[in-house]
Design an enzyme around this catalytic site. Structure first.
Site, PDB file in Angstrom:
ATOM      1  CE  LYS A 196     -23.086 -70.763  33.157  1.00 35.49           C
ATOM      2  NZ  LYS A 196     -23.908 -71.281  34.276  1.00 35.49           N
TER       3      LYS A 196
ATOM      4  CB  SER B 178     -20.704 -60.627  40.446  1.00 39.31           C
ATOM      5  OG  SER B 178     -21.082 -61.035  39.145  1.00 39.31           O
TER       6      SER B 178
ATOM      7  CE1 TYR C  83     -29.883 -60.506  46.655  1.00 44.57           C
ATOM      8  CE2 TYR C  83     -28.945 -62.051  48.202  1.00 44.57           C
ATOM      9  CZ  TYR C  83     -28.806 -60.969  47.382  1.00 44.57           C
ATOM     10  OH  TYR C  83     -27.573 -60.368  47.263  1.00 44.57           O
TER      11      TYR C  83
ATOM     12  CG  LEU D 146     -17.476 -67.719  39.008  1.00 46.07           C
ATOM     13  CD1 LEU D 146     -18.239 -69.015  39.273  1.00 46.07           C
ATOM     14  CD2 LEU D 146     -16.156 -68.018  38.315  1.00 46.07           C
TER      15      LEU D 146
ATOM     16  CG  PHE E 245     -25.081 -62.855  35.585  1.00 47.03           C
ATOM     17  CD1 PHE E 245     -26.024 -63.059  34.596  1.00 47.03           C
ATOM     18  CD2 PHE E 245     -25.540 -62.583  36.873  1.00 47.03           C
ATOM     19  CE1 PHE E 245     -27.396 -62.991  34.862  1.00 47.03           C
ATOM     20  CE2 PHE E 245     -26.896 -62.510  37.158  1.00 47.03           C
ATOM     21  CZ  PHE E 245     -27.834 -62.721  36.138  1.00 47.03           C
ATOM     22  N   GLY E 246     -21.584 -65.992  35.447  1.00 44.29           N
ATOM     23  CA  GLY E 246     -21.310 -67.217  34.699  1.00 44.29           C
ATOM     24  C   GLY E 246     -20.457 -67.026  33.467  1.00 44.29           C
TER      25      GLY E 246
ATOM     26  CG  LEU F  58     -15.213 -64.096  34.183  1.00 46.11           C
ATOM     27  CD1 LEU F  58     -14.872 -63.273  35.424  1.00 46.11           C
ATOM     28  CD2 LEU F  58     -14.102 -63.982  33.135  1.00 46.11           C
ATOM     29  CB  THR F  59     -18.162 -70.757  34.206  1.00 50.78           C
ATOM     30  OG1 THR F  59     -19.181 -70.583  33.192  1.00 50.78           O
ATOM     31  CG2 THR F  59     -18.623 -70.122  35.511  1.00 50.78           C
TER      32      THR F  59
END
Length: 352
Positions: A250, A240, A53, A242, A244-245, A247-248
């Site tokens: 946006k 994960s 990371y 969400l 990788f975003g 499911l938000t």
């Protein structure tokens, strides 16, 4: 915050885990300190990191996350939290990690743990994961097993380090007090069962936790793996949640909105599949029709699945982290869950 015993270990961990893969790229040291302090104040005691990371992995940033986490750890009482890190394996072409690990052999695993402990400024890891199998398996957006990948360019079977050898190295680390429990990540049912079989027959450490992807658009865990977890008493650390975003909501509202999808083009092939945009829109609309945010729907679904032990969340801002943690208090009604299942049956696993 609710907690569980992690698999058959003596480790009690919170039902939410703080992921750190943005530390050192999207988040500064101060951001990291703020998130870590806030998470602990909310009762979250499980912290997840890895030698490779931040993500996406790059030569110029590799190991920064552990280093930043170590700066925070040295100011803390070590028994306040449970710390997990991961050993990278071969097959992904990341030559900048320890010169390109050739396998999960004794030298590679021990060197990885030694270096992680130095960066993290601690004497031990509570959990050590093998970040992905070194053998040929579909992973990170691949979804079909390919026997041809077992062969080298001349058509000869390629060797890989035996599971018994991997467990023997992990056993050394446990006996030395450098690791308290072991886990697998991005693993398949055969691999989990083989690790368990060898451990049982050879008296070696037993897998306590599996860290695999699980979210509304990737429910592959439900095809066989959940029975393994149930019958073998292994905890799932779901990552994960969400997607990788996606499911938000946006990217539904604005496909160009700043985020990991738009910042790191070409990364996370799992979410480049053709069915992802339609599924993201459908789940976003379902959430809003019931007075929920898309984030609440996605996270609550994963948080409260019967087979999920802990869910790994990450954030690039404190406000995101606060929203994600608060979503634990949301319980989806039977009506909402029924609609989720109808969508799932209509557009099953668009991001395997």
């Amino acid at each position: 915050m609710d907690s569980i015993l992690l698999g058959g270990s003596a480790l009690r961990v919170s039902r939410i885990t703080l992921g750190t893969m943005t530390f050192g790229d999207q988040n500064t040291q101060q951001d990291a300190n703020t998130q870590l302090d806030y998470a602990l104040a909310q009762g979250i005691n499980f912290i997840d990191t890895a030698e490779m990371y931040p993500v996406p992995p790059r030569a110029e940033t590799v190991t920064r996350t552990e280093t930043m986490l170590g700066h925070w750890i040295k100011t803390q009482a070590r028994d306040r939290f449970v710390l997990a890190s991961k050993v990278a394996g071969p097959r992904r072409g990341m030559h900048w990690i320890r010169g390109g690990p050739s396998g999960h052999d004794r030298d590679n695993i021990r060197e990885a743990v030694h270096q992680s402990l130095q960066r993290l400024q601690t004497d031990y890891l509570d959990v050590l994961y093998l970040h992905w199998p070194e053998r040929n398996v579909p992973m990170f957006g691949q979804y079909q097993f390919d026997p041809k990948a077992e062969l080298d360019k001349d058509g000869h079977p390629m060797a890989w380090i035996s599971i018994q050898t991997q467990l023997e190295v992990l056993d050394e680390l446990v006996r030395e007090g450098k690791v308290r429990a072991i886990g697998l990540s991005n693993e398949q049912p055969w691999g989990v069962m083989e690790f368990l079989r060898v451990a049982r027959e050879q008296g070696l450490p037993r897998v306590a936790v599996l860290q695999n992807c699980y979210n509304l658009m990737n429910r592959g865990m439900e095809f066989g793996m959940t029975e393994v977890l149930y019958r073998e008493g292994i905890s799932l650390a779901a990552y994960s949640p969400l997607a990788f975003g996606h499911l938000t909501g946006k990217y539904v509202d604005d496909p160009a909105t700043p985020g990991r999808v738009t910042l790191f083009l070409g990364y996370a092939q799992r979410y480049k599949k053709p069915g992802v945009p339609a599924a993201a829109r459908a789940y976003t609309e379902l959430a809003r029709a019931h007075g929920l945010t898309p984030t609440q729907l996605a996270l609550s679904f994963v948080y409260h699945r019967w087979f999920v032990g802990t869910t790994i969340i990450g954030a690039t801002s404190l406000s995101q982290l606060q929203e994600n943690i608060a979503a634990y208090q949301v319980r989806l009604s039977e009506a909402v869950l029924a609609e989720v299942e109808q969508l799932h049956l209509t557009m099953m696993n668009p991001a395997p």
